[in-house]
Write a protein that holds these residues in place. Sequence first.
Motif, PDB file in Angstrom:
ATOM      1  N   GLU A   7       1.098  -0.543   0.388  1.00  0.00           N
ATOM      2  CA  GLU A   7       0.034  -0.264  -0.327  1.00  0.00           C
ATOM      3  C   GLU A   7       0.815   0.906   0.139  1.00  0.00           C
ATOM      4  OE1 GLU A   7      -3.905   2.339  -0.096  1.00  0.00           O
ATOM      5  OE2 GLU A   7      -2.946   0.258  -0.264  1.00  0.00           O
ATOM      6  N   ARG A   8       1.609   1.595   1.305  1.00  0.00           N
ATOM      7  CA  ARG A   8       2.781   2.385   1.342  1.00  0.00           C
ATOM      8  C   ARG A   8       3.411   2.877  -0.766  1.00  0.00           C
ATOM      9  NH1 ARG A   8       4.326   0.175   5.549  1.00  0.00           N
ATOM     10  NH2 ARG A   8       6.664  -0.008   5.149  1.00  0.00           N
ATOM     11  N   HIS A   9       3.647   1.483  -1.094  1.00  0.00           N
ATOM     12  CA  HIS A   9       4.782   1.854  -2.374  1.00  0.00           C
ATOM     13  C   HIS A   9       3.915   1.799  -3.498  1.00  0.00           C
ATOM     14  CE1 HIS A   9       8.590   2.210   0.207  1.00  0.00           C
ATOM     15  NE2 HIS A   9       8.325   0.610   0.624  1.00  0.00           N
ATOM     16  N   GLY A  10       2.692   1.250  -3.897  1.00  0.00           N
ATOM     17  CA  GLY A  10       2.259   0.636  -4.350  1.00  0.00           C
ATOM     18  C   GLY A  10       0.828   1.380  -5.163  1.00  0.00           C
ATOM     19  N   PRO A  11       0.446   1.633  -6.131  1.00  0.00           N
ATOM     20  CA  PRO A  11      -0.635   2.777  -6.903  1.00  0.00           C
ATOM     21  C   PRO A  11      -1.206   3.326  -5.742  1.00  0.00           C
ATOM     22  CG  PRO A  11      -0.951   0.592  -7.780  1.00  0.00           C
ATOM     23  CD  PRO A  11       0.187   0.249  -7.174  1.00  0.00           C
ATOM     24  N   ARG A  12      -1.577   3.021  -4.683  1.00  0.00           N
ATOM     25  CA  ARG A  12      -2.915   3.924  -4.248  1.00  0.00           C
ATOM     26  C   ARG A  12      -2.036   4.478  -3.331  1.00  0.00           C
ATOM     27  NH1 ARG A  12      -5.218  -1.121  -5.182  1.00  0.00           N
ATOM     28  NH2 ARG A  12      -6.969  -1.292  -5.408  1.00  0.00           N
ATOM     29  N   ALA A  13      -0.770   4.468  -3.104  1.00  0.00           N
ATOM     30  CA  ALA A  13       0.355   4.937  -2.205  1.00  0.00           C
ATOM     31  C   ALA A  13       0.259   6.892  -2.218  1.00  0.00           C
ATOM     32  CB  ALA A  13       1.980   4.841  -3.046  1.00  0.00           C
ATOM     33  N   SER A  14       0.831   7.285  -0.852  1.00  0.00           N
ATOM     34  CA  SER A  14       1.046   8.559  -1.300  1.00  0.00           C
ATOM     35  C   SER A  14       2.207   9.001  -1.628  1.00  0.00           C
ATOM     36  CB  SER A  14       0.285   9.572   0.226  1.00  0.00           C
ATOM     37  OG  SER A  14      -0.799   9.194   0.660  1.00  0.00           O
ATOM     38  N   PHE A  15       2.483  10.593  -3.021  1.00  0.00           N
ATOM     39  CA  PHE A  15       3.329  11.131  -2.708  1.00  0.00           C
ATOM     40  C   PHE A  15       3.726  12.031  -2.010  1.00  0.00           C
ATOM     41  CE2 PHE A  15       1.415   7.904  -6.308  1.00  0.00           C
ATOM     42  CZ  PHE A  15       2.978   6.807  -6.392  1.00  0.00           C
ATOM     43  N   SER A  16       5.124  12.538  -2.359  1.00  0.00           N
ATOM     44  CA  SER A  16       5.325  13.925  -1.417  1.00  0.00           C
ATOM     45  C   SER A  16       5.520  15.306  -2.824  1.00  0.00           C
ATOM     46  CB  SER A  16       6.368  13.873  -0.594  1.00  0.00           C
ATOM     47  OG  SER A  16       7.910  14.071  -1.714  1.00  0.00           O
ATOM     48  N   SER A  17       5.463  14.212  -4.032  1.00  0.00           N
ATOM     49  CA  SER A  17       6.083  15.306  -4.834  1.00  0.00           C
ATOM     50  C   SER A  17       5.198  15.049  -6.297  1.00  0.00           C
ATOM     51  CB  SER A  17       7.728  15.435  -5.430  1.00  0.00           C
ATOM     52  OG  SER A  17       7.838  14.463  -6.132  1.00  0.00           O
ATOM     53  N   PHE A  18       4.589  15.853  -6.919  1.00  0.00           N
ATOM     54  CA  PHE A  18       4.021  15.745  -8.171  1.00  0.00           C
ATOM     55  C   PHE A  18       4.609  15.032  -9.332  1.00  0.00           C
ATOM     56  CE2 PHE A  18       2.962  16.877 -12.705  1.00  0.00           C
ATOM     57  CZ  PHE A  18       1.759  16.625 -12.620  1.00  0.00           C
ATOM     58  N   ASN A  19       6.367  14.824  -9.193  1.00  0.00           N
ATOM     59  CA  ASN A  19       7.413  14.375 -10.003  1.00  0.00           C
ATOM     60  C   ASN A  19       6.845  12.637  -9.363  1.00  0.00           C
ATOM     61  OD1 ASN A  19       7.933  16.245 -11.868  1.00  0.00           O
ATOM     62  ND2 ASN A  19       9.911  16.379 -10.640  1.00  0.00           N
ATOM     63  N   ASP A  20       6.542  12.402  -8.245  1.00  0.00           N
ATOM     64  CA  ASP A  20       7.047  10.796  -8.054  1.00  0.00           C
ATOM     65  C   ASP A  20       5.944  10.537  -8.894  1.00  0.00           C
ATOM     66  OD1 ASP A  20       9.813  11.134  -6.718  1.00  0.00           O
ATOM     67  OD2 ASP A  20       8.768  11.564  -4.824  1.00  0.00           O
ATOM     68  N   ALA A  21       4.850  11.029  -8.322  1.00  0.00           N
ATOM     69  CA  ALA A  21       3.843  10.879  -8.866  1.00  0.00           C
ATOM     70  C   ALA A  21       3.540  10.195 -10.292  1.00  0.00           C
ATOM     71  CB  ALA A  21       2.667  11.626  -8.033  1.00  0.00           C
ATOM     72  N   MET A  22       3.835  11.205 -10.781  1.00  0.00           N
ATOM     73  CA  MET A  22       4.248  11.092 -12.522  1.00  0.00           C
ATOM     74  C   MET A  22       4.729   9.572 -12.267  1.00  0.00           C
ATOM     75  SD  MET A  22       2.452  12.952 -14.038  1.00  0.00           S
ATOM     76  CE  MET A  22       3.498  12.627 -15.975  1.00  0.00           C
ATOM     77  N   LEU A  23       6.338   9.507 -12.042  1.00  0.00           N
ATOM     78  CA  LEU A  23       6.966   7.728 -12.373  1.00  0.00           C
ATOM     79  C   LEU A  23       5.984   7.323 -11.515  1.00  0.00           C
ATOM     80  CD1 LEU A  23      10.375   8.902 -10.201  1.00  0.00           C
ATOM     81  CD2 LEU A  23       9.811   8.853 -12.919  1.00  0.00           C
ATOM     82  N   TYR A  24       5.013   6.656 -11.039  1.00  0.00           N
ATOM     83  CA  TYR A  24       4.089   5.492 -10.868  1.00  0.00           C
ATOM     84  C   TYR A  24       2.710   5.781 -11.717  1.00  0.00           C
ATOM     85  CZ  TYR A  24       6.577   4.451  -6.674  1.00  0.00           C
ATOM     86  OH  TYR A  24       8.057   4.257  -6.016  1.00  0.00           O
ATOM     87  N   LEU A  25       2.723   6.736 -12.162  1.00  0.00           N
ATOM     88  CA  LEU A  25       0.946   6.708 -13.089  1.00  0.00           C
ATOM     89  C   LEU A  25       1.470   6.111 -14.378  1.00  0.00           C
ATOM     90  CD1 LEU A  25      -1.252   8.011 -13.376  1.00  0.00           C
ATOM     91  CD2 LEU A  25      -0.097  10.215 -15.280  1.00  0.00           C
ATOM     92  N   ARG A  26       2.542   5.697 -15.357  1.00  0.00           N
ATOM     93  CA  ARG A  26       2.062   4.292 -15.984  1.00  0.00           C
ATOM     94  C   ARG A  26       1.865   2.726 -15.199  1.00  0.00           C
ATOM     95  NH1 ARG A  26      -0.132   1.421 -19.268  1.00  0.00           N
ATOM     96  NH2 ARG A  26       1.255   0.899 -21.213  1.00  0.00           N
ATOM     97  N   ALA A  27       2.425   2.525 -13.967  1.00  0.00           N
ATOM     98  CA  ALA A  27       2.476   1.094 -13.560  1.00  0.00           C
ATOM     99  C   ALA A  27       1.033   1.544 -12.936  1.00  0.00           C
ATOM    100  CB  ALA A  27       3.284   0.904 -12.621  1.00  0.00           C
ATOM    101  N   ALA A  28       0.110   1.783 -12.271  1.00  0.00           N
ATOM    102  CA  ALA A  28      -0.931   2.168 -11.685  1.00  0.00           C
ATOM    103  C   ALA A  28      -1.710   1.994 -12.971  1.00  0.00           C
ATOM    104  CB  ALA A  28      -1.487   4.018 -11.475  1.00  0.00           C
ATOM    105  N   GLU A  29      -2.019   2.687 -14.066  1.00  0.00           N
ATOM    106  CA  GLU A  29      -2.961   2.316 -15.823  1.00  0.00           C
ATOM    107  C   GLU A  29      -2.655   1.153 -15.843  1.00  0.00           C
ATOM    108  OE1 GLU A  29      -2.508   6.761 -17.291  1.00  0.00           O
ATOM    109  OE2 GLU A  29      -1.572   5.156 -18.098  1.00  0.00           O
ATOM    110  N   ALA A  30      -1.043   0.254 -15.941  1.00  0.00           N
ATOM    111  CA  ALA A  30      -0.975  -1.172 -15.972  1.00  0.00           C
ATOM    112  C   ALA A  30      -1.674  -1.984 -15.401  1.00  0.00           C
ATOM    113  CB  ALA A  30       0.220  -1.106 -15.860  1.00  0.00           C
ATOM    114  N   LEU A  31      -1.536  -1.695 -13.727  1.00  0.00           N
ATOM    115  CA  LEU A  31      -2.652  -2.379 -12.693  1.00  0.00           C
ATOM    116  C   LEU A  31      -4.156  -2.262 -12.443  1.00  0.00           C
ATOM    117  CD1 LEU A  31      -0.161  -2.154  -9.853  1.00  0.00           C
ATOM    118  CD2 LEU A  31       0.133  -4.042 -10.581  1.00  0.00           C
ATOM    119  N   PHE A  32      -5.083  -1.097 -13.163  1.00  0.00           N
ATOM    120  CA  PHE A  32      -6.079  -1.308 -13.260  1.00  0.00           C
ATOM    121  C   PHE A  32      -6.827  -1.270 -14.236  1.00  0.00           C
ATOM    122  CE2 PHE A  32      -4.704   2.140  -9.043  1.00  0.00           C
ATOM    123  CZ  PHE A  32      -5.251   1.000  -8.673  1.00  0.00           C
TER     124      PHE A  32
END
Length: 110
Positions: A7-32
């Motif tokens: 939960e802390r490191h996956g697509p439902r995690a909170s990110f401290s910066s917009f750039n960090d969230a952008m890095l995870y976006l494609r993975a989240a889209e693949a999972l969902f």
Amino acid sequence: MDDDERERHGPRASFSSFNDAMLYLRAAEALFNGPCGIYELTDGTKVFYKIFVDKDGLMNYLIENPEKRCPLGEALHETEEFRPASKGQIQRLDEEKVEQYMKEKEEIDG
């Protein structure tokens, strides 16, 4: 990796910066298996970013977490056109591969 760690490191995690969230976006889209958006949230003292499939996901999160707010009320970034990952482009790692990756990362990071 236990459920809390996922939960802390996956697509439902909170990110401290917009750039960090952008890095995870494609993975989240693949999972969902669909487009997602990045939303800026606050708890009154800090600003953080989360990825949701849609605005309903955001609203459900805000209902479950009444201390959190989304000042803009809309995504800072949404994927305009979702393209599914091609076969082999993204894979789930088994526990052995995860351990190998973490060991190699530790060696590199020192």
